[in-house]
Scaffold this active site. Structure first.
Site, short mmCIF file in Angstrom:
data_model
loop_
_atom_site.label_atom_id
_atom_site.label_comp_id
_atom_site.label_asym_id
_atom_site.label_seq_id
_atom_site.Cartn_x
_atom_site.Cartn_y
_atom_site.Cartn_z
N SER A 12 -48.30 -16.92 -16.88
CA SER A 12 -47.22 -17.90 -17.08
C SER A 12 -47.43 -19.12 -16.17
O SER A 12 -47.07 -20.24 -16.54
CB SER A 12 -45.84 -17.27 -16.85
OG SER A 12 -45.66 -16.92 -15.52
N ASN A 13 -48.02 -18.91 -14.99
CA ASN A 13 -48.32 -20.07 -14.14
C ASN A 13 -49.43 -20.92 -14.73
O ASN A 13 -49.40 -22.15 -14.65
CB ASN A 13 -48.68 -19.61 -12.72
CG ASN A 13 -47.45 -19.33 -11.89
OD1 ASN A 13 -46.74 -20.25 -11.49
ND2 ASN A 13 -47.16 -18.05 -11.67
N ILE A 91 -58.88 -9.37 -3.97
CA ILE A 91 -59.10 -9.94 -2.64
C ILE A 91 -60.48 -10.59 -2.62
O ILE A 91 -61.45 -10.00 -3.09
CB ILE A 91 -58.97 -8.84 -1.57
CG1 ILE A 91 -57.51 -8.37 -1.50
CG2 ILE A 91 -59.45 -9.33 -0.21
CD1 ILE A 91 -57.28 -7.18 -0.61
N HIS A 108 -47.92 -17.48 -4.08
CA HIS A 108 -47.55 -16.12 -3.68
C HIS A 108 -46.03 -15.96 -3.78
O HIS A 108 -45.29 -16.85 -3.33
CB HIS A 108 -48.03 -15.86 -2.25
CG HIS A 108 -47.75 -14.46 -1.79
ND1 HIS A 108 -48.50 -13.38 -2.22
CD2 HIS A 108 -46.79 -13.96 -0.99
CE1 HIS A 108 -48.01 -12.27 -1.69
NE2 HIS A 108 -46.97 -12.60 -0.93
N GLU A 142 -58.32 -14.83 5.43
CA GLU A 142 -57.32 -13.78 5.64
C GLU A 142 -56.29 -13.80 4.50
O GLU A 142 -55.79 -14.87 4.14
CB GLU A 142 -56.61 -14.03 6.98
CG GLU A 142 -55.87 -12.81 7.48
CD GLU A 142 -55.06 -13.15 8.74
OE1 GLU A 142 -54.03 -12.50 8.95
OE2 GLU A 142 -55.46 -14.08 9.47
N LEU A 143 -55.96 -12.64 3.96
CA LEU A 143 -55.10 -12.54 2.77
C LEU A 143 -53.75 -13.22 2.99
O LEU A 143 -53.03 -12.89 3.95
CB LEU A 143 -54.90 -11.06 2.42
CG LEU A 143 -54.02 -10.80 1.19
CD1 LEU A 143 -54.74 -11.19 -0.09
CD2 LEU A 143 -53.60 -9.34 1.14
N GLU A 173 -41.89 -21.03 -9.42
CA GLU A 173 -43.35 -21.19 -9.38
C GLU A 173 -43.83 -22.20 -10.41
O GLU A 173 -44.69 -23.03 -10.13
CB GLU A 173 -44.04 -19.84 -9.63
CG GLU A 173 -43.82 -18.84 -8.52
CD GLU A 173 -44.60 -17.54 -8.72
OE1 GLU A 173 -44.85 -16.86 -7.72
OE2 GLU A 173 -44.95 -17.21 -9.87
C1 GAR Z 1 -46.84 -14.73 -9.85
O1 GAR Z 1 -45.52 -14.40 -9.51
C2 GAR Z 1 -47.67 -14.99 -8.60
O2 GAR Z 1 -46.91 -15.53 -7.56
C3 GAR Z 1 -48.13 -13.61 -8.26
O3 GAR Z 1 -48.43 -13.00 -9.49
C4 GAR Z 1 -47.57 -13.54 -10.49
C5 GAR Z 1 -48.42 -13.94 -11.66
O4 GAR Z 1 -47.64 -14.31 -12.76
N1 GAR Z 1 -49.28 -13.66 -7.42
C6 GAR Z 1 -49.53 -12.76 -6.48
O5 GAR Z 1 -48.81 -11.81 -6.26
C7 GAR Z 1 -50.78 -13.03 -5.68
N2 GAR Z 1 -50.80 -12.25 -4.49
P1 GAR Z 1 -48.28 -15.05 -14.01
O6 GAR Z 1 -49.54 -14.25 -14.42
O7 GAR Z 1 -47.24 -14.99 -15.07
O8 GAR Z 1 -48.64 -16.44 -13.60
#
Ligand code: GAR
Length: 212
Positions: A12-13, A91, A108, A142-143, A173
Site C-alpha cells: 500500500s505504501n 534485515i 517504520h 543497525e536495524l 504512512e
Molecule cells: C507498513 O506499515 C510499514 O511501516 C511496515 O510494513 C507495512 C507495509 O505495508 N514496515 C515495517 O514494519 C518495516 N520494519 P504495505 O506493504 O501495505 O506498504
C-alpha cells in the site's frame, strides 16, 4: 531521480508512491519494484502501473551477503539513485547498506527510537502507550536506527486493536512517505557525512506532521 521500491507484501505504501508520481507530487520516477516474495501483491500493483518488477527470493541464496549482492546488482542495472523500503521485511547486511547510505529510506510503524522490529502495534497496546505513529528514516546498518527524518503521531484510543492501529498508521504512512521521497527528489533533503540536512541546515530532530 530514478527510484527503486523494495517490498515484501501488500504494497500500500508503494501504491501511495505510484499515486504521488502519477499526480505529479513526486518528481522522481519509480523505475523498478523488487520483491523477495513472488506472491507479494505489491508486484501486481507495479505491473498495473507498468513498472518493471524483479523477484529475488532470499531462499535461493545461501546467506544474507549473496542475497544482498543480487539485489545490489539489480539496483545497479536499473541505475537507481534512491532506494525506498516499503514493507520490505528482510534485515540488510552492513555491506549492502553502506553502498546505499544516504540513498535509502525506510518507513517504520512506530515512533522511533521506540519499538524497533516487528509487531509494533501490539507492543504499543501491551505497554498502554497513549501515543503511537510512524517514522521515515535513513537506513543505516543497525536495524531501524538510522536518523529519523519525519514522524506522524496518533493518539491511541481505548477501542484500538492491533488491526485498527495498523489501519490508522497506514493512512499516515501514505501521506508522509511520498512527501519525504519528494524532498529527496527536489534536493530539500540530503545526507552528508552521516547526517541529514533539510533546506541546507542539519536536521536536529524529525519533522513532525500534524495529526491527520
Ligand atoms: C507498513 O506499515 C510499514 O511501516 C511496515 O510494513 C507495512 C507495509 O505495508 N514496515 C515495517 O514494519 C518495516 N520494519 P504495505 O506493504 O501495505 O506498504
Amino acid at each position: 531521480m530514478k527510484i527503486a521500491v523494495l517490498v515484501s507484501g501488500n504494497g500500500s505504501n508503494l501504491q501511495a508512491l505510484i499515486d504521488a508520481q502519477q499526480g505529479k507530487q513526486l518528481s522522481g520516477q519509480i523505475i523498478g519494484v523488487l520483491s523477495n516474495k513472488a506472491d507479494a501483491y505489491a508486484l501486481q500493483r507495479a505491473e498495473n502501473a507498468n513498472i518493471a518488477t524483479a523477484v529475488i527470493s532470499h531462499k535461493d541464496f545461501p546467506n544474507r551477503e549473496s542475497f544482498d549482492e543480487a539485489m545490489h546488482q539489480q539496483l545497479l542495472n536499473w541505475q537507481i539513485d534512491l532506494v525506498i523500503l516499503a514493507g520490505f521485511m528482510r534485515i540488510l547486511t552492513p555491506n549492502f547498506v553502506s553502498k546505499w547510505q544516504g540513498k535509502m529510506l525506510n518507513i517504520h510503524p512506530s515512533l522511533l527510537p521506540f519499538y524497533k522490529g516487528v509487531n509494533t502495534h501490539q507492543r504499543v497496546l501491551n505497554t498502554g502507550d497513549r501515543l503511537h505513529g510512524c517514522t521515515v528514516h535513513f537506513v543505516t546498518a543497525e536495524l531501524d536506527a538510522g536518523q529519523s527524518i519525519a514522524q506522524s503521531v496518533i493518539e491511541v484510543s481505548l477501542n484500538d486493536t492491533a488491526e485498527s492501529l495498523a489501519q490508522r498508521i497506514h493512512k499516515l504512512e501514505h501521506f508522509i512517505y511520498p512527501q519525504v521521497a519528494q524532498w529527496i527528489c527536489n534536493g530539500q533533503l540530503s545526507w552528508e557525512n552521516g547526517k541529514a540536512y533539510f533546506n541546507q541546515k542539519p536536521l536536529e530532530r524529525p519533522i513532525q506532521f500534524a495529526q491527520l
